[in-house]
Design a protein around this motif. Structure first.
Motif, short mmCIF file in Angstrom:
data_model
loop_
_atom_site.label_atom_id
_atom_site.label_comp_id
_atom_site.label_asym_id
_atom_site.label_seq_id
_atom_site.Cartn_x
_atom_site.Cartn_y
_atom_site.Cartn_z
N SER A 21 73.40 13.86 61.23
CA SER A 21 71.94 13.94 61.26
C SER A 21 71.31 13.28 60.04
O SER A 21 70.30 12.57 60.15
N GLU A 25 68.56 10.26 60.04
CA GLU A 25 67.28 10.43 59.37
C GLU A 25 67.06 9.39 58.27
O GLU A 25 65.97 8.85 58.11
N SER A 30 65.61 9.02 65.18
CA SER A 30 65.34 10.33 65.79
C SER A 30 66.51 10.70 66.69
O SER A 30 67.00 9.88 67.46
N TRP A 31 66.92 11.95 66.59
CA TRP A 31 67.98 12.51 67.44
C TRP A 31 67.33 12.86 68.76
O TRP A 31 66.51 13.77 68.84
N VAL A 49 70.47 8.44 69.92
CA VAL A 49 69.45 8.39 68.88
C VAL A 49 68.56 7.18 69.12
O VAL A 49 68.97 6.20 69.73
#
Length: 72
Positions: A21, A25, A30-31, A49
């Motif tokens: 993550s 970021e 964005s996940w 993503v």
């Protein structure tokens, strides 16, 4: 924006998902969605993503660098 589909496999340990993550970021991504499981002491995941096109290669490199922590 580009969509990347990423698979990760490694020994299950605390902070594993956080490391993926953080890489997403750090590159403005964005996940979007994911499926993850713990199987026989291992972690397996697939995620999608969304990342700015200009950051896609850098994100791929950052994710590859997670091999040092035991992720493939």
């Amino acid at each position: 924006m580009e969509s990347l589909v990423v698979t990760v496999i490694g020994k299950d340990r605390p902070g594993l998902v956080e490391s993926v993550s953080a890489a997403v970021e750090a590159h403005g991504g964005s996940w979007v969605e994911s499926r993850m499981s713990r199987l026989a002491g291992h972690f397996a995941g697939i995620l999608r993503v969304s990342v700015p096109s200009a950051e896609a290669d850098a994100l791929s490199d950052a994710l590859e660098a997670l091999r040092a922590g035991g992720l493939r």
